[in-house]
Write a protein that holds these residues in place. Structure first.
Motif, PDB file in Angstrom:
ATOM      1  N   GLY A 108       0.781  -1.231   0.000  1.00  0.00           N
ATOM      2  CA  GLY A 108       0.000   0.000   0.000  1.00  0.00           C
ATOM      3  C   GLY A 108       0.808   1.274   0.000  1.00  0.00           C
ATOM      4  O   GLY A 108       0.237   2.368   0.108  1.00  0.00           O
ATOM      5  N   LYS A 109       2.120   1.176  -0.119  1.00  0.00           N
ATOM      6  CA  LYS A 109       2.972   2.364  -0.086  1.00  0.00           C
ATOM      7  C   LYS A 109       3.794   2.466  -1.362  1.00  0.00           C
ATOM      8  O   LYS A 109       3.934   1.505  -2.107  1.00  0.00           O
ATOM      9  N   GLU A 110       4.351   3.650  -1.579  1.00  0.00           N
ATOM     10  CA  GLU A 110       5.202   3.842  -2.733  1.00  0.00           C
ATOM     11  C   GLU A 110       6.575   3.245  -2.475  1.00  0.00           C
ATOM     12  O   GLU A 110       7.019   3.103  -1.339  1.00  0.00           O
ATOM     13  N   ARG A 111       7.248   2.942  -3.564  1.00  0.00           N
ATOM     14  CA  ARG A 111       8.601   2.432  -3.451  1.00  0.00           C
ATOM     15  C   ARG A 111       9.512   3.545  -2.929  1.00  0.00           C
ATOM     16  O   ARG A 111       9.413   4.690  -3.378  1.00  0.00           O
ATOM     17  N   GLU A 112      10.407   3.199  -2.007  1.00  0.00           N
ATOM     18  CA  GLU A 112      11.267   4.195  -1.400  1.00  0.00           C
ATOM     19  C   GLU A 112      12.726   3.769  -1.433  1.00  0.00           C
ATOM     20  O   GLU A 112      13.043   2.577  -1.437  1.00  0.00           O
ATOM     21  N   PHE A 113      13.586   4.754  -1.432  1.00  0.00           N
ATOM     22  CA  PHE A 113      15.029   4.546  -1.489  1.00  0.00           C
ATOM     23  C   PHE A 113      15.538   4.052  -0.143  1.00  0.00           C
ATOM     24  O   PHE A 113      15.082   4.512   0.914  1.00  0.00           O
ATOM     25  N   VAL A 114      16.498   3.124  -0.180  1.00  0.00           N
ATOM     26  CA  VAL A 114      17.125   2.632   1.047  1.00  0.00           C
ATOM     27  C   VAL A 114      18.594   3.051   1.104  1.00  0.00           C
ATOM     28  O   VAL A 114      19.041   3.683   2.061  1.00  0.00           O
ATOM     29  N   ALA A 115      19.357   2.683   0.072  1.00  0.00           N
ATOM     30  CA  ALA A 115      20.790   2.980   0.072  1.00  0.00           C
ATOM     31  C   ALA A 115      21.338   2.801  -1.326  1.00  0.00           C
ATOM     32  O   ALA A 115      20.748   2.086  -2.151  1.00  0.00           O
ATOM     33  N   ARG A 116      22.472   3.428  -1.609  1.00  0.00           N
ATOM     34  CA  ARG A 116      23.136   3.222  -2.892  1.00  0.00           C
ATOM     35  C   ARG A 116      24.633   3.202  -2.678  1.00  0.00           C
ATOM     36  O   ARG A 116      25.153   3.732  -1.691  1.00  0.00           O
ATOM     37  N   ILE A 117      25.311   2.582  -3.628  1.00  0.00           N
ATOM     38  CA  ILE A 117      26.764   2.497  -3.592  1.00  0.00           C
ATOM     39  C   ILE A 117      27.280   2.708  -5.007  1.00  0.00           C
ATOM     40  O   ILE A 117      26.698   2.191  -5.972  1.00  0.00           O
ATOM     41  N   SER A 118      28.344   3.476  -5.144  1.00  0.00           N
ATOM     42  CA  SER A 118      28.937   3.636  -6.462  1.00  0.00           C
ATOM     43  C   SER A 118      29.707   2.365  -6.779  1.00  0.00           C
ATOM     44  O   SER A 118      30.486   1.874  -5.958  1.00  0.00           O
ATOM     45  N   TRP A 119      29.464   1.835  -7.968  1.00  0.00           N
ATOM     46  CA  TRP A 119      29.988   0.510  -8.285  1.00  0.00           C
ATOM     47  C   TRP A 119      31.504   0.493  -8.335  1.00  0.00           C
ATOM     48  O   TRP A 119      32.138  -0.449  -7.888  1.00  0.00           O
ATOM     49  N   ARG A 120      32.107   1.533  -8.860  1.00  0.00           N
ATOM     50  CA  ARG A 120      33.558   1.555  -8.986  1.00  0.00           C
ATOM     51  C   ARG A 120      34.234   2.036  -7.709  1.00  0.00           C
ATOM     52  O   ARG A 120      35.118   1.383  -7.181  1.00  0.00           O
ATOM     53  N   GLY A 121      33.828   3.189  -7.203  1.00  0.00           N
ATOM     54  CA  GLY A 121      34.533   3.779  -6.073  1.00  0.00           C
ATOM     55  C   GLY A 121      34.066   3.332  -4.708  1.00  0.00           C
ATOM     56  O   GLY A 121      34.788   3.490  -3.725  1.00  0.00           O
ATOM     57  N   GLY A 122      32.853   2.779  -4.629  1.00  0.00           N
ATOM     58  CA  GLY A 122      32.361   2.310  -3.349  1.00  0.00           C
ATOM     59  C   GLY A 122      31.764   3.376  -2.459  1.00  0.00           C
ATOM     60  O   GLY A 122      31.476   3.111  -1.275  1.00  0.00           O
ATOM     61  N   THR A 123      31.559   4.587  -2.980  1.00  0.00           N
ATOM     62  CA  THR A 123      30.945   5.636  -2.162  1.00  0.00           C
ATOM     63  C   THR A 123      29.519   5.255  -1.813  1.00  0.00           C
ATOM     64  O   THR A 123      28.761   4.814  -2.669  1.00  0.00           O
ATOM     65  N   ILE A 124      29.164   5.449  -0.560  1.00  0.00           N
ATOM     66  CA  ILE A 124      27.884   4.980  -0.036  1.00  0.00           C
ATOM     67  C   ILE A 124      27.008   6.145   0.397  1.00  0.00           C
ATOM     68  O   ILE A 124      27.506   7.139   0.942  1.00  0.00           O
ATOM     69  N   TYR A 125      25.722   5.992   0.176  1.00  0.00           N
ATOM     70  CA  TYR A 125      24.741   6.982   0.639  1.00  0.00           C
ATOM     71  C   TYR A 125      23.528   6.232   1.145  1.00  0.00           C
ATOM     72  O   TYR A 125      23.035   5.307   0.495  1.00  0.00           O
ATOM     73  N   TYR A 126      23.056   6.619   2.311  1.00  0.00           N
ATOM     74  CA  TYR A 126      21.890   5.983   2.930  1.00  0.00           C
ATOM     75  C   TYR A 126      20.746   6.965   3.089  1.00  0.00           C
ATOM     76  O   TYR A 126      20.970   8.159   3.316  1.00  0.00           O
TER      77      TYR A 126
END
Length: 122
Positions: free
Chosen positions: A42-60
């Motif tokens: 019943g809810k919209e899809r939401e962002f959890v986390a991402r990582i840059s594939w090459r450098g590994g930079t992470i964002y939550y």
């Protein structure tokens, strides 16, 4: 083309842990970001986390920071989402996504997996 297949979902009690995997194949060298999203009933899809594939930079997403950890294994073309101290509110279908350029919103992601169900029950 990039193909993504998630695995690792299941049933878990509150306070438990799960580790999701996202196996990537195809033109994986073209991936810029790999991310995890989720969609609860019943809810919209939401962002959890991402990582840059090459450098590994992470964002939550701020709400998941501290309980969830994103990582990737480039030689094996696999991304992971470690989820600890799970709560019933974490119940959702979890999706892996990949972008070919810097991604800041859902629409920037070019490829999506089919999703894996995570159910946290008490």
């Amino acid at each position: 083309q990039v193909q993504l297949v998630e695995s690792g979902g299941g049933l878990v009690q509150p306070g438990g842990s799960l580790k999701l995997s996202c196996a990537a194949s195809g033109r994986t060298d073209d991936m810029f970001h790999m991310a995890w999203f989720r969609q609860a009933p019943g809810k919209e899809r939401e962002f959890v986390a991402r990582i840059s594939w090459r450098g590994g930079t992470i964002y939550y997403d701020d709400f998941r920071r501290g309980r969830f950890t994103i990582s990737r294994d480039r030689p094996n073309n696999t991304g992971y989402l470690q989820m600890n101290n799970l709560e019933p509110e974490d119940t959702a279908v979890y999706y892996c996504a990949a972008s070919l350029k810097y991604a800041t919103s859902q629409s920037d992601y070019d490829y999506w997996g089919q999703g894996t169900q995570v159910t946290v029950f008490s």
